[in-house]
Design an enzyme around this catalytic site. Structure first.
Site, PDB file in Angstrom:
ATOM      1  CE  LYS A  71      24.829  71.945 -57.003  1.00 34.87           C
ATOM      2  NZ  LYS A  71      24.990  71.599 -55.204  1.00 34.87           N
ATOM      3  CD  GLU A 148      24.659  71.851 -51.833  1.00 37.64           C
ATOM      4  OE1 GLU A 148      25.913  72.127 -51.767  1.00 37.64           O
ATOM      5  OE2 GLU A 148      24.499  71.317 -52.741  1.00 37.64           O
ATOM      6  CG  ASP A 171      31.025  72.656 -49.455  1.00 39.66           C
ATOM      7  OD1 ASP A 171      32.049  71.930 -49.967  1.00 39.66           O
ATOM      8  OD2 ASP A 171      29.731  72.494 -49.981  1.00 39.66           O
TER       9      ASP A 171
END
Ligand code: ADP
Ligand code: MG
Length: 601
Positions: A71, A148, A171
């Site tokens: 990713k 996200e 996060d």
């Protein structure tokens, strides 16, 4: 019922899939009954493709035919060679998506054709397009890409849908920290600001604990071999995880050149990681400043990512944000749950509050211009039309003029990035129109940029003098695959031999065994081999016995795993002083019986 849409958190380490069901977002388990599917792809000798848990086991035993953390390179042309074939990050992601799609279809009992996929807020246009292509390759229509932090905020909002609120999404993963402020107000979800540190994560804590250990044991850091250091770091991570459960933990290192044990407390870790905490604080304060929001006016603090599980990280947030406590839900699930809500919205379910998602553009978009004041300067400057952090959707028009006397055409070259000169930014596309030759500054050219929340950038140019209009829609073909290639690949992908789902648990156990075999030695190895051979034999001979033998094998492997974690490297000396073998076997027999009884119910 209308067509089902699934929501997917396509993560660096793990991926999850969710769906809107009975008025709430629900995670879908994989074949193992787990929500987290490792984002790992591996190709077997016979060309079979493994995705997820089984593939993860092969990272150690078959590193050359296994890929992970792709990713990070989404939207680039980084190549991975697995089983003699070339894969781009988007192709590997497609295989993960295909797996999740299968799991969802099995769970729902119907075909799924569409998905909402989340990406980091800072993902470039190219990375977003690559994510969409990955969806196409997996047989999924992906109209909506969601950031996200927006997803996490949606999941947080699901709890109290009636309230308008500002959420701080924190996060904290393995190697990155992303902090965002998200506002949910009157059905609109808007990202107010994003910040972060893309070089700060859980791994930094492992590093610190490892260094502390080296110092306490009076080891010479310069003389440690790479392997030894890797062992120390792995055991530092284990120790860090143990400290999530307990206030104190033992760090045990046992490898050829070092045998040592050290007790470490949460307090020690806090002490040695003070500078990390300072770095954690910075982006938190930055988003508050950027959005002009005070710590007191934050309604929800939403924790995302594995490193948020550390109590010392939570305590630090409580401290800097002036809270009494934090409301914590499973940090690994938040993004996927939000994707499930988004899928529900897209399905137009009546039981989900219709939310308009606005996002921010994480990068500046603009065109290259010449500065008429410095005609001899050849470098083009970046003229920003949509500034970074603008809310989306957005449409903005700017006016430009011809820079040189009697130039015959105007070329609009589109770039993305923050650098002053276009040469340092990313080129997205260009278009040209002819203009009547006139002195500099006399031909007006209007340029409009329209950027929607699905990440499609449209550029319109208009020369009022001639009435000429032109339009450009940016599709990135330079990086990743072209549409043509995607179509070609799609045919190929339909024929790919993915490890069949019914076989998945068996394959996983076999790969687990292979890895353990590599990591152990001596009699352990022999025992692993013997039991695996028996399992393979049963797989062919007596399919009805498979689940039973597999459970038996799983218990044994778990034992070996536990022993390895404790002693780090397992050698045969362990076998001598331990009568674990027989005793353990009896125990497993017992637990096996229990399982059986459970099954019978
Ligand atoms: P990603 O970077 O892919 O988003 P994650 O969000 O899964 O990854 O976070 C991975 C990090 O979280 C690793 O550094 C790991 O050590 C850490 N981590 C996972 N579980 C725990 C735990 N229980 N206690 C402390 N740290 C944990
Ligand atoms: Mg993450």
């Amino acid at each position: 019922m209308s067509k089902r849409i699934i929501g997917i958190d396509l993560g660096t380490t793990n991926s999850l899939v969710a769906v809107w069901e009975n008025g709430k977002s629900r995670l879908i388990p994989n074949m193992f009954g787990e929500y987290l599917t490792p984002s790992v792809v591996s190709v077997g000798e016979d060309g079979t493709i493994y995705v997820g848990k089984a593939a993860k086991e092969r990272l150690i035993s078959y590193p050359d035919s296994t890929a992970s953390v792709f990713k990070r390179h989404m939207g680039t042309n980084k190549e991975y060679f697995l089983g003699g074939k070339r894969y781009l990050p988007e192709e590997l992601s497609a295989l993960v998506l295909k797996k999740l799609k299968e799991d969802a279809e099995r769970y729902l009992g119907e075909e799924v054709e569409e998905a909402v996929i989340s990406v980091p807020a800072y993902f470039s246009d190219m990375a977003r397009n690559a994510t969409k292509r990955a969806g196409t390759l997996a047989g999924l229509k992906v109209e909506r890409i969601i950031n996200e932090p927006s997803a996490a905020a949606l999941a947080g909002q699901e709890q109290r849908p009636e309230e308008d609120a500002v959420s701080l999404v924190f996060d904290f993963g393995g190697g990155t920290l992303d902090v965002s402020l998200v506002e949910c107000f009157d059905n609109v979800i808007e990202i107010l600001a994003v910040s972060g540190d893309n070089r700060l994560g859980g791994e930094d804590f492992d590093e610190k604990i490892a260094q502390y250990f080296i110092q306490k044991q009076n080891l010479d850091a310069g003389k440690l071999s790479v392997e030894t250091y890797a062992v120390i770091k792995k055991s530092a991570e284990n120790c860090k995880r143990a400290l999530t459960e307990n206030k104190k933990a033992d760090m045990v290192v046992n490898c050829p050149d070092i045998t040592a044990k050290m007790e470490i407390s949460r307090k020690d870790v806090t002490q040695i990681c003070l500078d990390l905490f300072e770095r954690i604080g910075k982006p938190v304060f930055r988003v508050l400043m950027d959005a002009k929001v005070t710590a007191e006016s934050i309604h929800n603090i939403i924790l995302v990512g594995g490193s948020c599980k550390m109590p010392i990280v939570q305590q630090y947030l409580i401290h800097i944000l002036n809270r009494k406590d934090l409301e914590i839900r499973e940090p690994d699930h938040m993004i996927a749950l939000g994707c499930g809500v988004c899928a529900g919205i897209k399905e137009r379910n009546e039981d989900v509050k219709d939310m308009l998602l606005t996002d921010i553009c994480p990068f500046s978009l603009g065109i290259g211009i010449s500065d008429a004041r410095f005609p001899r300067q050849t470098e083009q400057l970046m003229a920003v039309i949509i500034p970074r952090n603008s809310s989306l959707p957005i449409s903005k028009e700017e006016t430009y003029v011809n820079a040189h006397d009697y130039q015959k055409k105007i070329c609009v070259r589109v770039f993305q990035g923050e650098a002053m000169y276009t040469r340092d930014n990313i080129f997205l596309g260009q278009m040209e129109v002819e203009i009547p030759p006139m002195p500099a500054g006399q031909v007006i050219c209007l340029v409009r940029f329209t950027y929607d929340i699905n990440g499609v950038l449209q550029i319109n140019m208009h020369i009022p003098l001639t009435g000429e209009k032109k339009q450009l829609v940016v599709v990135n073909s330079e990086l990743g695959m072209t549409e043509e290639e995607v179509r070609e690949k799609l045919k190929e992908y339909e024929k790919l031999k993915l490890s069949p789902a019914k076989d998945e648990e068996n394959q996983y156990v076999l790969m687990w065994g292979e890895r353990l075999y590599m990591q152990c030695d001596g009699e352990f190895r022999e025992e692993i081999l013997r039991r695996m051979q028996y399992f393979r034999y049963m797989m062919e001979k007596d399919p009805y016995q498979i689940p039973k033998v597999r459970k038996y094998l799983t218990v044994f492997f778990a034992y070996v795993e536990g022993a390895m974690e404790h002693y780090v490297s397992v050698d045969s000396s362990l076998l001598q002083d331990a009568d674990w073998y027989d005793e353990e076997d009896e125990e497993t027999d017992q637990s096996f019986k229990n399982w059986n009884e459970e099954d019978d119910e």
